[in-house]
Write a protein that holds these residues in place. Structure first.
Motif, mmCIF file in Angstrom:
data_model
loop_
_atom_site.group_PDB
_atom_site.id
_atom_site.type_symbol
_atom_site.label_atom_id
_atom_site.label_comp_id
_atom_site.label_asym_id
_atom_site.label_seq_id
_atom_site.Cartn_x
_atom_site.Cartn_y
_atom_site.Cartn_z
ATOM 1 N N ALA A 119 1.491 6.343 -2.368
ATOM 2 C CA ALA A 119 2.515 5.987 -3.649
ATOM 3 C C ALA A 119 2.999 5.251 -3.202
ATOM 4 O O ALA A 119 3.913 4.115 -3.830
ATOM 5 N N PHE A 120 3.788 5.132 -2.343
ATOM 6 C CA PHE A 120 5.121 4.823 -1.461
ATOM 7 C C PHE A 120 4.411 3.341 -1.884
ATOM 8 O O PHE A 120 4.857 2.517 -2.377
ATOM 9 N N SER A 121 3.138 3.734 -1.234
ATOM 10 C CA SER A 121 2.682 1.490 -1.236
ATOM 11 C C SER A 121 2.292 1.045 -2.206
ATOM 12 O O SER A 121 2.514 -0.201 -2.383
ATOM 13 N N GLU A 122 2.407 1.878 -2.874
ATOM 14 C CA GLU A 122 2.426 0.920 -4.602
ATOM 15 C C GLU A 122 3.408 0.761 -5.373
ATOM 16 O O GLU A 122 3.578 -0.506 -5.854
ATOM 17 N N LEU A 123 4.317 1.738 -4.539
ATOM 18 C CA LEU A 123 6.235 1.051 -5.174
ATOM 19 C C LEU A 123 6.216 0.224 -4.348
ATOM 20 O O LEU A 123 6.843 -1.129 -5.403
ATOM 21 N N ILE A 124 5.918 -0.459 -3.521
ATOM 22 C CA ILE A 124 6.724 -1.720 -2.359
ATOM 23 C C ILE A 124 5.811 -3.305 -2.888
ATOM 24 O O ILE A 124 5.802 -4.003 -3.276
ATOM 25 N N ARG A 125 4.137 -2.055 -3.120
ATOM 26 C CA ARG A 125 4.023 -3.526 -3.923
ATOM 27 C C ARG A 125 4.466 -4.223 -4.964
ATOM 28 O O ARG A 125 4.042 -5.377 -5.536
ATOM 29 N N MET A 126 4.215 -2.823 -6.007
ATOM 30 C CA MET A 126 5.116 -3.127 -7.444
ATOM 31 C C MET A 126 6.252 -4.196 -7.009
ATOM 32 O O MET A 126 6.314 -5.303 -7.486
ATOM 33 N N VAL A 127 7.415 -4.034 -6.217
ATOM 34 C CA VAL A 127 7.983 -4.752 -5.445
ATOM 35 C C VAL A 127 8.328 -6.018 -5.597
ATOM 36 O O VAL A 127 8.583 -6.952 -5.732
ATOM 37 N N ARG A 156 19.950 -6.081 -1.192
ATOM 38 C CA ARG A 156 20.472 -4.629 -0.656
ATOM 39 C C ARG A 156 20.668 -3.462 -2.085
ATOM 40 O O ARG A 156 20.229 -2.162 -1.080
ATOM 41 N N GLN A 157 20.949 -3.811 -2.725
ATOM 42 C CA GLN A 157 20.495 -2.499 -4.169
ATOM 43 C C GLN A 157 19.621 -2.227 -4.087
ATOM 44 O O GLN A 157 19.302 -1.390 -4.665
ATOM 45 N N VAL A 158 18.087 -3.356 -4.431
ATOM 46 C CA VAL A 158 16.866 -2.872 -4.400
ATOM 47 C C VAL A 158 16.541 -1.986 -3.499
ATOM 48 O O VAL A 158 15.933 -1.025 -3.242
ATOM 49 N N ASN A 159 17.164 -2.434 -1.937
ATOM 50 C CA ASN A 159 16.752 -1.545 -1.379
ATOM 51 C C ASN A 159 17.259 -0.380 -1.237
ATOM 52 O O ASN A 159 16.539 0.970 -0.922
ATOM 53 N N ARG A 160 18.422 0.161 -1.912
ATOM 54 C CA ARG A 160 19.120 1.190 -2.283
ATOM 55 C C ARG A 160 18.222 2.286 -3.030
ATOM 56 O O ARG A 160 18.728 3.076 -3.291
ATOM 57 N N LEU A 161 17.635 1.231 -3.953
ATOM 58 C CA LEU A 161 17.249 2.247 -5.313
ATOM 59 C C LEU A 161 15.471 2.271 -5.224
ATOM 60 O O LEU A 161 15.452 3.346 -4.777
ATOM 61 N N ILE A 162 14.804 1.862 -3.943
ATOM 62 C CA ILE A 162 14.088 1.952 -3.419
ATOM 63 C C ILE A 162 13.731 3.973 -2.908
ATOM 64 O O ILE A 162 13.643 4.547 -2.823
ATOM 65 N N LYS A 163 15.124 3.290 -1.541
ATOM 66 C CA LYS A 163 15.545 4.868 -0.931
ATOM 67 C C LYS A 163 15.456 6.003 -1.735
ATOM 68 O O LYS A 163 15.243 6.635 -1.550
ATOM 69 N N ASP A 164 16.379 5.852 -2.996
ATOM 70 C CA ASP A 164 16.591 6.923 -3.718
ATOM 71 C C ASP A 164 15.667 6.945 -4.112
ATOM 72 O O ASP A 164 15.300 7.862 -5.197
ATOM 73 N N SER A 165 14.063 6.391 -4.348
ATOM 74 C CA SER A 165 13.099 6.863 -5.694
ATOM 75 C C SER A 165 12.258 8.232 -4.300
ATOM 76 O O SER A 165 12.449 8.205 -3.788
ATOM 77 N N GLN A 166 11.781 8.615 -5.685
ATOM 78 C CA GLN A 166 11.141 9.688 -5.701
ATOM 79 C C GLN A 166 9.422 9.301 -4.767
ATOM 80 O O GLN A 166 9.148 10.174 -3.427
ATOM 81 N N GLU A 167 8.834 7.877 -4.811
ATOM 82 C CA GLU A 167 8.250 8.377 -3.418
ATOM 83 C C GLU A 167 8.083 7.551 -2.544
ATOM 84 O O GLU A 167 7.821 8.793 -1.504
ATOM 85 N N TYR A 168 9.702 7.584 -2.275
ATOM 86 C CA TYR A 168 9.894 7.002 -0.854
ATOM 87 C C TYR A 168 10.598 8.687 -0.395
ATOM 88 O O TYR A 168 10.339 8.870 0.843
ATOM 89 N N LYS A 169 11.223 8.892 -1.317
ATOM 90 C CA LYS A 169 11.627 10.720 -1.087
ATOM 91 C C LYS A 169 10.382 11.614 -0.330
ATOM 92 O O LYS A 169 10.423 12.294 0.594
#
Length: 107
Positions: free
Chosen positions: A88-96, A9-22
Motif C-alpha cells: 500500500a505504501f509503495s502504491e502511494l509512492i508510485r501515485m506521487v 517538503r510539504q509533500v514529504n510531510r503529507l506522505i509521512k502523515d498518511s495512513q499508508e506510511y504509518k
C-alpha cells in the motif's frame, strides 16, 4: 527553486502523515521485533528481486516456486500485515511519482 523545495517538503510531510506510511512503519517495527521472521522476509524479498532481475523471459514459474517455498512465511499474520502495508505504501509512492512527472517527456 526555493518555492519548489518548500512544496516538496510539504509533500514529504503529507506522505509521512498518511495512513499508508504509518501502517507500513507500524508493521515493519512489529516484524523487526521477531528477528527470525524479519531475516526470512529479507531473504524472500532478495530472492524475489533476483528472480525478477535475472530471469530471462517470463519469471512466473520461478516466482511460483518461491511462493510455494515461502508459503508458511507469507501466511504468517505479522509477515502478511507487513507485506500488505509495504504494498500500500509503495502504491502511494508510485501515485506521487506519477503525479510529479505527469506531462513530462524524457525523449
Amino acid at each position: 527553486m526555493d518555492e519548489l523545495k518548500g512544496e516538496l517538503r510539504q509533500v514529504n510531510r503529507l506522505i509521512k502523515d498518511s495512513q499508508e506510511y504509518k501502517s507500513y512503519i507500524f508493521a515493519k517495527n512489529a516484524l523487526k521485533m521477531k528477528d527470525e521472521l524479519y531475516r526470512a522476509v529479507i531473504e524472500f524479498k532478495k530472492r524475489y528481486a533476483d528472480i525478477e532481475r535475472y530471469t530471462e523471459g517470463d519469471p512466473y514459474d520461478e516466482l511460483y516456486k518461491l511462493y510455494v517455498e515461502y508459503d508458511e512465511l507469507i501466511h504468517d499474520s505479522t509477515v502478511n500485515e507487513y507485506l500488505r502495508a509495504e504494498s500500500a505504501f509503495s502504491e502511494l509512492i508510485r501515485m506521487v511519482t506519477d503525479e510529479v512527472f505527469r506531462g513530462f517527456s524524457f525523449e
